[in-house]
Motif scaffolding. Structure first.
Motif, mmCIF file in Angstrom:
data_model
loop_
_atom_site.group_PDB
_atom_site.id
_atom_site.type_symbol
_atom_site.label_atom_id
_atom_site.label_comp_id
_atom_site.label_asym_id
_atom_site.label_seq_id
_atom_site.Cartn_x
_atom_site.Cartn_y
_atom_site.Cartn_z
ATOM 1 N N ALA B 1075 -25.240 -16.498 -78.743
ATOM 2 C CA ALA B 1075 -26.395 -15.931 -79.253
ATOM 3 C C ALA B 1075 -27.101 -16.633 -80.588
ATOM 4 C CB ALA B 1075 -26.510 -14.645 -80.012
ATOM 5 N N GLY B 1078 -31.234 -14.087 -84.039
ATOM 6 C CA GLY B 1078 -33.592 -13.173 -83.860
ATOM 7 C C GLY B 1078 -33.881 -13.670 -82.792
ATOM 8 N N ASP B 1079 -32.550 -14.902 -81.870
ATOM 9 C CA ASP B 1079 -33.327 -14.868 -80.744
ATOM 10 C C ASP B 1079 -33.077 -13.806 -79.821
ATOM 11 O OD1 ASP B 1079 -34.267 -16.884 -80.699
ATOM 12 O OD2 ASP B 1079 -32.928 -18.739 -80.160
ATOM 13 N N PRO B 1080 -33.596 -13.478 -78.735
ATOM 14 C CA PRO B 1080 -33.290 -11.951 -77.982
ATOM 15 C C PRO B 1080 -32.702 -12.860 -76.263
ATOM 16 C CG PRO B 1080 -35.944 -12.209 -77.797
ATOM 17 C CD PRO B 1080 -35.494 -13.129 -78.980
ATOM 18 N N SER B 1107 -27.104 -5.558 -84.094
ATOM 19 C CA SER B 1107 -28.202 -5.640 -83.256
ATOM 20 C C SER B 1107 -28.674 -5.137 -83.146
ATOM 21 C CB SER B 1107 -27.858 -6.426 -81.927
ATOM 22 O OG SER B 1107 -26.512 -5.302 -81.707
ATOM 23 N N LYS B 1130 -32.426 -6.020 -73.372
ATOM 24 C CA LYS B 1130 -32.492 -7.146 -74.595
ATOM 25 C C LYS B 1130 -31.752 -6.555 -75.146
ATOM 26 C CE LYS B 1130 -34.978 -10.490 -73.593
ATOM 27 N NZ LYS B 1130 -34.865 -11.402 -72.308
ATOM 28 N N THR B 1131 -31.276 -7.393 -75.926
ATOM 29 C CA THR B 1131 -30.806 -7.272 -77.286
ATOM 30 C C THR B 1131 -31.387 -8.649 -78.337
ATOM 31 O OG1 THR B 1131 -28.711 -6.886 -75.656
ATOM 32 C CG2 THR B 1131 -28.494 -7.181 -78.063
ATOM 33 N N VAL B 1132 -31.513 -8.257 -79.070
ATOM 34 C CA VAL B 1132 -31.522 -8.916 -80.385
ATOM 35 C C VAL B 1132 -30.861 -8.664 -81.294
ATOM 36 C CG1 VAL B 1132 -33.414 -9.711 -82.214
ATOM 37 C CG2 VAL B 1132 -34.325 -8.842 -80.682
#
Lengths: 142, 1189
Positions: B1075, B1078-1080, B1107, B1130-1132
């Motif tokens: 990942a 900051g990018d989901p 997160s 959806k995870t950031v």
């Protein structure tokens, strides 16, 4: 009169044999002594027969020949003493006494540090002592 | 005893007479003879005969002497046995009695006649009327009474005898009745007779003392008739006593004859008494009685010229008593517990043995012979005397002799004078061979004494017997007995007896010209321990036998005689004696002296090696000590020493003697030594020390020492070790100085006649080349090299043995045969030949035997300096230390099969180690977790097994760890499906590309991944074996590695069984590989229901600091059968680095099973910014992902 005395060792070998007779029958007396070993053997091997003499050193009259009587004595170390006498009327007590004194003389003789056990007794002192005992036997029983 | 007539030896027998009716006599006679006791019968056919019978005895009775001619009549007993009946039975037939009166008158007159004949003699009368069955009418009562009256008899003495031949029972009964009457009457007769004479005795109505004796004797005999033994013995004893008193008083006969008569009668009386006593079991009384008898008559020697008669008589007494004792020996057996005699008259055992009496009988017999010889020489009876004694016969009285004179057809006897009688007795005595008699008596005595185990008595008898044989010239028998006797005297050390016996034996051999025996006996005599001191015990030569009295002087003269004979110079002894005894070259004499020989006195050889262990080819000293008890010095010409290794034999030569003409053939080639002197001095060891060298290994033993004395005599003497030497027989009783055979005391005590020759030192090296541990499974080879350093190697053999170091069983072939293959943990596989040598060159004759723990291989012949090597191939099945023994046997010389082998031994301990340890574990694919029910609810047996989901991919990681100290090269690792079923049950494939071969240093792991997909549900699925192929790493190990590099080894490892089951729910996570901060990105949780049932699943999601995510945190959801439910978040990411994703925990309501993914599977790497990858190889990614695991 005592005519012959003998000390006989373990292997029935003569250790000391001396006859006291003027006549020429020494060899005969030796034979008598030798044959009497058979009687001793039998008495020792069949103690049941001899009964009361079980623990006694004096073996008593061994056997009569025509003219002699033979007495025996067995020490604790199985050395045999044999006495041949011409007296046909001998008291047992005399013979016992003789053997006791003879035994004492024998013990003294073999206690000599120069004597090797099992060898013939050549001590002259012993011979003299024995001849004295033999002579005195003649007197006491006489 | 046989000399006595029958009537004396047996008890008297009743005699009866039968008159008339001769046809019936036979049956009555036989019946009487069969009775117990028997009755003798006189059968007279008619009545006229009885006149003759009884009138003859009438005459005798009439001339009663007032002065008797003797004591007992010779025929008195016989008369009562055969002539004078006790009862006369008149037999009349039925017809005679019942017929006409004229016949009756005849009967009456016959009875009258009988009565008149019998009455004066008191003989009893019996009438028998013989009736047979044919006579139907019985005799009238009147006739019987008339008969009784006529005969003046008791009714019971007139009997009717029914001789009915058809009815044997009746006949027997009738005969029994008759015999009872006969016996009664006979007893009455004898009792009356006895009583009659007894009254005479009581009244002292006898004219002379002879009658007194005779009457007593008769009373005793009549008592014997009546079986009254006690009375009989009493009167016999009385007679004996009176007889003994007669000796001084009687003057009837000349002195000698009187004594002879009395002795003869006394002998018979004594015989009767002793017999009766012994038969009634009174052994002690009998022996005592005999002793009295002996003393009573022993001194009654009689006239000097007739002494031999006395000795003969004495001898007979002893012989007879011996025989009596022997025949009644049963009685003596039972009396073994008897107390011998009493205090006054003690009896000894010997007096109960017949042997004693036989011996004395022989003794008196010898006296008799001596006296007879004297009588013969003293008397001047010429040959004419022989004719005058012809007419001398025994007279009517016992013990008397008379001259028989013939006058005009009538015969008269004339008494003898003493001189005549002695002449007669001497002439009689000359006729007998007394020697035979003496030998027979002595033999009897000898046998009986031997049976009694009275060996000395027996020996004395034997000695006397042998002397007797010797005197009659029977040297063969004499020698045999003397030899037996000598054995006893040797054993018991009665030297004077032995001297006498040996003297006889020597003479026997001389007479038989047996020169070897003669020399042996002579040497033994010379060596006997007869010292000069014994001369005080003077034995005169008469009783010493042919050897003379035992003395030192005599020994010396025998010694001189023998050595004179042996050396050929007979000195003092007269030559003619030795005519038959000559030693010549044709018959050389060899005497053998062994350990039990009586000749050990003559020569004793003691041999001692100075060293017990000697080297081959190196000389060692041996001391030979010789000892002799011969009275004088002996000079030996030559000594030959024999060993068991014949090339060591040698000869010692006496330089003082002229050399012997030639060595015998078998002695040629022997070493010859010279001694300073070979003289044996009495009781002094002759010590000779020489060097001996042996080339052969093994035992070197001195066998014998042979001394040569004179030209023809050799004495072979068995060698003895000083350590185990017996004393000298006979001399050991002497009071003498004991000396030692060797000067060295230690050698005298411990010296041995044998020594051990060692093997030659090996001059060949045996090298075992292996080092380091052996690995299980590999074919470990041990190089063996044989290097010759000075010895050539011939017929070499290499023996290999593998032995368990821990003391377990030796790997013997037998043991390994019995056990299964698995049980030999270490195995010798083979032996490979030397490098560069072709296998075919070994040839077929070469031995090559290989067994599991034992091997034998032959080594080719090698010259000095050459070498040969081979390799042993040993395989370990288990890690185990093992001792390897290798021994080389070879002979350094060619072609000598018998030559000694040399041995070299080497051993080496080799450790066996396990090379690799293989382990495995199972894994599920990344971020995919099946629900396995057996994990949740573990059963009893399933807990050990790994569980795998069915039809899902699993990962198997196999790990091999090097656990030995040797670097290994891994060549390959694969899984071998050894089961057919596996093909269908699961698919297996290599999960990754090989990085092989790989070097595995000690302690390092090697891992390999396999992908596994079980296709069959099974609680115990076999997966197969892991085959690991490896070899020792040649690069690092260098020389220490002895395995050939191309030999790779396969180590197998069995994979554990697995449990395959269907997984009801499979949870998998999906998220991108990385990942960016900051990018989901989407994080998916997939729940797949593989069952036909609706599954209720509870889930909860925990937040993390790194997160933020969208979606429900807690919920219960249902998953439809055979479908999948996807939870999407959806995870950031809020932080960079390796970050934990939000943690999910799931719970299946149906199975009450919770599930939480592991930390590893829920992490993701967060880059701070989007990275840029340079993709070169797609495989690299794979590895990266693997490493990420």
């Amino acid at each position: 009169m005592i005519v012959c005395v003998a000390v006989v060792g373990h292997q029935n070998n003569p250790l000391y044999i001396q006859s006291f007779t003027e006549a020429d029958d020494a060899l005969k007396l030796h034979h008598i002594v030798h044959c009497s070993l058979d009687v001793i053997d039998e008495r020792v091997n069949n103690p049941r027969k001899s009964g009361p003499m079980l623990n006694e050193t004096f073996l008593g009259l061994l056997y009569p020949t025509e003219n002699y009587k033979v007495y025996g004595y067995l020490t604790n170390t199985k050395v045999k003493f044999i006495l041949v006498t011409t007296d046909l009327d001998v008291r047992d007590a005399d013979v016992r006494n003789f053997f006791r004194r003879f035994h004492a003389a024998y013990v003294d003789a073999v206690s000599n540090p120069f004597h090797v056990p099992g060898k013939k007794i050549t001590s002259r002192t012993f011979a003299e002592r024995v001849s004295n005992i033999v002579k005195s036997f003649g007197f006491s029983s006489g | 005893m046989e000399e006595y007539p029958e009537e004396w030896r047996s008890p008297p027998v009743t005699l009866v007479a039968l008159v008339g009716c001769p046809e019936h006599h036979h049956s009555i006679t036989t019946h009487f003879a069969s009775l117990q006791p028997p009755i003798n019968t006189l059968a007279l056919p008619d009545f006229s005969k009885i006149n003759l019978l009884l009138s003859s005895s009438d005459n005798n009775n009439n001339n009663k002497e007032s002065i008797p001619g003797g004591i007992l009549k010779r025929d008195w007993l016989l008369k009562h046995r055969f002539k004078v009946p006790a009862v006369v039975a008149a037999l009349f037939s039925y017809h005679q009695l019942s017929a006409d009166p004229s016949q009756w008158l005849d009967v009456c007159s016959q009875i009258e006649n009988l009565k008149s004949l019998l009455r004066p003699k008191n003989i009893k009368l019996l009438l028998l009327v013989v009736q047979s069955s044919k006579d139907d009418n019985s005799i009238s009562e009147d006739r019987m009474i008339a008969l009784q009256k006529r005969a003046e008899l008791d009714p019971k003495h007139v009997l009717i005898l029914s001789l009915d031949l058809d009815d044997s029972f009746q006949l027997q009964q009738s005969l029994d009745r008759v015999s009872t009457s006969f016996a009664e009457l006979a007893t009455a007769y004898y009792r009356d007779e006895g009583r009659r004479i007894k009254t005479r005795l009581e009244k002292k109505a006898f004219g002379s003392v002879e009658f007194n004796v005779r009457y007593c004797f008769k009373v005793a005999v009549y008592a014997e008739f009546g079986r009254d033994w006690v009375e009989a013995v009493r009167f016999y004893e009385e007679a004996y006593r009176i007889l003994r008193e007669m000796i001084g008083t009687s003057t009837r006969l000349p002195a000698t004859q009187r004594l002879v008569e009395i002795k003869t009668v006394a002998e018979l009386l004594h015989f009767k008494i002793a017999t009766l006593m012994l038969h009634s079991g009174k052994v002690i009384e009998a022996v005592t009685w005999f002793r009295q008898h002996n003393t009573a008559y022993k001194r009654l020697v009689g006239a000097p010229e007739a002494i031999f008669l006395h000795w003969e008589w004495m001898s007979k007494q002893f012989l007879v008593f011996a025989e009596l004792l022997e025949t009644s020996s049963g009685a003596i057996q039972s009396s073994s517990t008897l107390v011998f005699g009493n205090a006054d008259r003690p009896l000894t055992e010997w007096e109960f043995y017949p042997a004693y009496y036989y011996q004395l009988a022989a003794h008196y017999m010898k006296e008799k012979r001596l006296a007879l010889e004297l009588s013969i020489t003293m008397s001047d009876f010429g040959d004419e005397a022989d004719s005058s004694v012809d007419s001398v016969v025994p007279s009517v009285y016992i013990g008397q002799f008379a001259r028989l004179l013939e006058h005009d057809n009538s015969i008269a006897t004339q008494p003898l004078t003493d001189e005549e009688y002695i002449r007669y007795a001497v002439a009689e005595g000359k006729r007998f061979q007394d020697s035979f008699e003496i030998v027979a008596l002595l033999k009897k005595s000898y046998e009986l004494f031997s049976n009694l185990n009275a060996q000395r008595m027996a020996s004395l008898c034997g000695l006397q017997m042998a002397r007797e044989y010797f005197s009659v010239g029977n040297f063969c028998d004499a020698k045999q007995i003397f030899d037996t006797v000598a054995t006893l005297y040797r054993k018991e050390g009665w030297v004077t007896f032995l001297w006498e016996v040996l003297g006889y034996l020597r003479e026997c051999s001389r007479k038989q010209a047996a020169i070897k025996d003669f020399i042996e006996y002579s040497l033994e005599m010379a060596a006997l321990p007869v010292a000069s001191e014994t001369s005080t015990q003077s034995f005169i030569s008469k009783e010493c036998g042919p050897a003379g009295p035992a003395s030192l002087h005599q020994r010396e003269s025998i010694h001189k005689e023998i050595f004179g004979l042996v050396t050929g110079e007979i000195g003092s002894a007269p030559i003619e004696e030795y005519d038959d005894l000559k030693l010549t070259g044709d018959n050389p004499i060899h005497l053998e002296i062994d350990l039990v020989s009586p000749l050990r006195l003559v020569l004793l050889a003691s041999v001692a090696f100075h060293h017990q262990i000697i080297k081959p080819g190196v000389a060692t000293s041996v001391t030979f000590s010789l000892l002799s008890q011969l009275p004088l010095d002996v000079e030996i010409d030559q000594i030959e020493v024999q060993f068991n290794q014949s090339n060591c034999n040698f000869i010692i030569i006496n330089p003082q003697k002229p050399p012997l003409p030639a060595l015998s053939k078998d002695q040629q080639g022997f070493r010859v030594e010279h001694a300073a002197s070979l003289v044996l001095t009495t009781n002094k060891w002759l010590r000779l020390t020489y060097a001996v060298k042996s080339e052969c290994s093994g035992k070197l033993e001195c066998l014998s020492v042979t001394a040569k004395v004179g030209p023809h005599l050799t004495i072979g003497c068995r060698a003895e070790s000083p350590a185990s030497m017996d004393d000298l027989p006979l001399w050991k009783f002497e009071d003498r100085v004991d000396t030692f055979p060797t000067k060295d005391r230690a050698l005298a005590f411990y010296g041995q006649k044998a020594a051990q020759v060692e093997e030659a030192d090996p001059q060949v090296d045996l090298i075992l080349g292996a080092s380091g541990p052996a690995l299980v499974g590999e074919c470990f080879s041990v190089p063996v090299s044989v290097v010759s350093r000075g010895h050539a190697v011939h017929s070499g053999e290499l023996k290999i043995n593998l032995v368990d170091v821990r003391g377990g069983g030796l790997f013997s072939p037998r043991e390994t045969e019995a056990a299964s293959m698995d049980s030999h943990h270490v195995e010798l596989l083979g032996i490979s030949g030397s490098e560069g040598e072709d296998e075919s060159q070994l040839g077929f004759d070469k031995i090559k035997k290989i067994q599991q723990s034992f091997g034998l291989v032959s080594v080719p012949s090698m010259k000095d300096g050459e070498s040969w090597s081979c390799k042993l191939e040993i395989k370990w099945h288990r890690p185990k230390p093992v001792m390897l023994f290798v021994s080389l046997g070879y002979s350094p010389h060619t072609g000598e099969l018998t030559s000694q082998k040399v041995h070299v031994h080497k051993n080496l301990q080799i450790e066996g180690k396990t090379p690799v340890l293989i382990s495995q574990h199972f894994m599920h694919p990344f971020r995919q977790n099946p629900l396995l029910l057996s994990r949740i609810n573990p059963g009893l047996d399933s807990d050990q097994l790994a569980s795998l989901p069915l039809n899902e991919t699993s990962i198997l990681v196999v790990c091999a760890k090097n656990c030995c100290g040797v670097p290994l090269q891994i060549e390959s690792m694969s899984i071998e499906k050894n089961d057919d079923g596996i093909e269908k049950s699961c698919s297996l494939q290599d999960g990754a590309q090989d990085w092989l071969p790989a070097l595995l240093v000690p302690g390092e792991d090697f891992k390999k991944v396999f992908v596994l997909k079980p296709e069959v549900k099974s609680s115990k699925l076999r997966l197969g074996m892991v085959d690991l192929k490896w070899r020792r790493s040649s690069g690092l190990g260098g020389q220490s590695c002895s395995t050939a590099p191309e030999d790779s080894v396969v180590t197998k490892h069995e994979l554990p069984d697995v449990n395959v089951e269907l997984s009801p729910i499979i949870v998998s996570f999906e998220c991108p590989p990385y990942a960016v901060l900051g990018d989901p990105f989407t994080y998916l949780i997939k729940i797949r229901n593989q069952t036909q049932l609706l599954q209720e699943v509870k889930f909860s999601l925990a937040d993390t600091q790194s997160s933020v995510l969208s979606g429900s945190h807690n919920d219960t959801t249902f998953v439809l059968p055979k479908s999948e439910r996807i939870l999407s978040y959806k995870t950031v990411p809020l932080a960079s680095g390796l970050q934990q994703l939000p943690k999910v925990s799931l719970t299946s309501v149906r199975y009450s099973a919770g599930f939480q993914p592991s930390d590893v599977s829920s992490t993701v790497f967060v880059f701070p910014s989007k990275p840029h990858f340079k993709i070169a190889n797609p495989g690299e990614e794979k590895i990266k992902s693997q490493l990420a695991e």
